[in-house]
Design a protein around this motif. Structure first.
Motif, PDB file in Angstrom:
ATOM      1  N   GLN A 189      -2.069 -38.745  90.918  1.00  0.00           N
ATOM      2  CA  GLN A 189      -3.398 -39.287  91.158  1.00  0.00           C
ATOM      3  C   GLN A 189      -4.093 -39.585  89.837  1.00  0.00           C
ATOM      4  N   ASN A 190      -4.936 -40.622  89.852  1.00  0.00           N
ATOM      5  CA  ASN A 190      -5.745 -40.924  88.678  1.00  0.00           C
ATOM      6  C   ASN A 190      -7.067 -41.535  89.105  1.00  0.00           C
ATOM      7  N   GLY A 236     -19.529 -37.844  90.372  1.00  0.00           N
ATOM      8  CA  GLY A 236     -18.528 -36.793  90.394  1.00  0.00           C
ATOM      9  C   GLY A 236     -17.369 -37.159  91.287  1.00  0.00           C
ATOM     10  N   TYR A 237     -16.190 -36.588  90.984  1.00  0.00           N
ATOM     11  CA  TYR A 237     -15.017 -36.848  91.814  1.00  0.00           C
ATOM     12  C   TYR A 237     -14.099 -35.635  91.799  1.00  0.00           C
ATOM     13  N   GLU A 238     -13.243 -35.570  92.806  1.00  0.00           N
ATOM     14  CA  GLU A 238     -12.271 -34.482  92.943  1.00  0.00           C
ATOM     15  C   GLU A 238     -11.020 -35.009  93.631  1.00  0.00           C
ATOM     16  N   GLY A 239      -9.858 -34.593  93.142  1.00  0.00           N
ATOM     17  CA  GLY A 239      -8.603 -35.032  93.735  1.00  0.00           C
ATOM     18  C   GLY A 239      -7.763 -33.919  94.325  1.00  0.00           C
ATOM     19  N   ASP A 240      -8.174 -32.675  94.141  1.00  0.00           N
ATOM     20  CA  ASP A 240      -7.395 -31.521  94.594  1.00  0.00           C
ATOM     21  C   ASP A 240      -8.078 -30.902  95.817  1.00  0.00           C
ATOM     22  N   GLY A 267      -5.522 -33.251  90.630  1.00  0.00           N
ATOM     23  CA  GLY A 267      -4.491 -32.229  90.584  1.00  0.00           C
ATOM     24  C   GLY A 267      -3.124 -32.853  90.771  1.00  0.00           C
ATOM     25  N   LEU A 268      -2.370 -33.012  89.715  1.00  0.00           N
ATOM     26  CA  LEU A 268      -1.043 -33.610  89.825  1.00  0.00           C
ATOM     27  C   LEU A 268      -0.099 -32.644  90.536  1.00  0.00           C
TER      28      LEU A 268
END
Length: 385
Positions: A189-190, A236-240, A267-268
């Motif tokens: 993710q990016n 703001g952002y969140e990937g996990d 979070g890869l």
């Protein structure tokens, strides 16, 4: 039109309005343009897929005999002065939100609600082929438009954060439900220019049966990059998923809403979600409109610039909605019946045609013809019990 214990048709019969969120089971509406499909629940739950719901799933959803419409396109609203937060979806349905209604429409779902003086309205729909020229065999762009309006109905200035949450599970639905802890390791993710992108380096493309390890239907990249983007400024952002929800919690009480702040990180190789947060300062009587866009591009492509140019703007999204409605007016336009029974007229003239077009092989779902596509319910606004 008759009123049931959960809602009623509008006078023209083109919407069914649900007036309470706590139903015996989710009320599903298939929002499809033959390319992207969102099997949408009345709470903004349900799942999205591209072409094939078994091997090209985009978002996660749990099918359960005891209904738990727990994963969807959710919008968390938070009063930044008091810390009070709620969801614009009316989720969970046991948590009271004033004035909640879900409008089940031809080609869209719309949820309106109000809490502590803040009115919200969200509409989900797919961009359809051009209504004027469509033959019924063409398809729309691979995306879902999520139109948001917020309004301050109080007599004081309010600072409201809006946090959009989408839970992602790219690829094979069966593998995600069976080997989830393994397949999440391949998530990549990016964040780029107000958008979160997710790719997966592992895709099980076959529908069932044994496949050799070197098969071209296994151990390959998922062929799409999936994104969530916002027309509003992102603070703001969140990937996990774990970081957003927190340990021993769920989407009814995510940890991120305690502080209202996100990590601005991904979070890869982790269980993926796409979370975008914007903050609005609303004077008394002031409102704000913006667009969230959930879609897909070829995995080699860096950004969804073409789709952004077409839809990631309030005016363009509204134009896409007008075309969406023109498309469904064309599909349901003729023939029309007239009988002494208004409910029968409504069902035959609109909803049977709409439901038929959204079933496998129908004009809106040329690409969705698999047996799994009706497992969670096809378009069901015609239910009158």
């Amino acid at each position: 039109m008759k009123t049931t214990n959960c809602g009623n048709f509008t006078r023209d019969g083109k919407e069914f309005i649900l007036t309470r969120p706590l139903l015996e089971r989710p009320w599903m509406n298939v929002l499809s343009n033959g390319n992207w499909c969102y099997v949408a629940s009345h709470l903004g739950g349900g799942y999205s897929f591209l072409g094939n719901p078994t091997v090209s799933r985009i978002t996660r959803w749990h099918i359960d005999g005891v209904p738990r419409d727990t994963v969807g396109k959710f919008l968390y609203l938070r009063d930044e002065e008091t810390g009070d937060w709620w969801t614009a979806n009316g989720y969970p349905p046991t948590r009271r939100t004033g004035g909640w209604k879900c409008h089940i429409g031809l080609g869209y779902n719309r949820i309106v609600a109000r809490h502590n003086g803040i009115a919200s309205e969200m509409t989900w729909f797919c961009p359809m082929p051009d209504a004027a020229t469509s033959s019924g065999d063409d398809v729309g762009d691979p995306c879902l438009i999520w139109r948001v309006s917020l309004a301050n109905k109080t007599k004081k200035r309010r600072v409201i954060s809006a946090t959009a949450y989408v839970e992602l599970a790219l690829g094979n639905w069966y593998e995600d439900t069976s080997w989830r802890e393994f397949y999440l390791l391949f998530n990549r993710q990016n964040y780029l220019n107000n958008a979160l992108y997710l790719r997966s380096t592992q895709w099980v493309k076959y529908i069932g049966g044994w496949q050799a390890a070197n098969s071209d239907a296994n151990n390959i990249w998922f062929d799409k990059a999936v994104f969530l983007a916002s027309s509003a400024a992102v603070c703001g952002y969140e990937g996990d998923r774990y970081e957003f929800i927190g340990p021993y919690r769920d989407l009814k009480d995510p940890r991120a809403m305690d502080s209202g702040r996100l990590r601005n990180d991904v979070g890869l190789g982790r269980d993926a979600c796409s979370v975008l947060q914007s903050r609005f300062e609303l004077e008394p009587g002031q409102s704000v409109d913006y667009v969230l866009l959930l879609g897909a591009i070829p995995r080699e492509q860096d950004e969804a610039t073409e789709l952004f140019a077409k839809y990631l703007d309030v005016a363009r999204a509204d134009a896409a909605f007008e075309n969406n409605q023109a498309y469904w007016r064309k599909v349901t336009g003729t023939p029309h019946i007239e009988t002494p029974d208004d409910d029968l007229n409504t069902l035959v003239n609109y909803w049977y045609k709409y439901q038929g077009a959204n079933l496998p092989g129908g004009t809106a779902t040329r690409a969705t013809a698999t047996s799994e596509s009706t497992t969670s319910g096809s378009a069901t606004p015609a239910r009158t019990r």
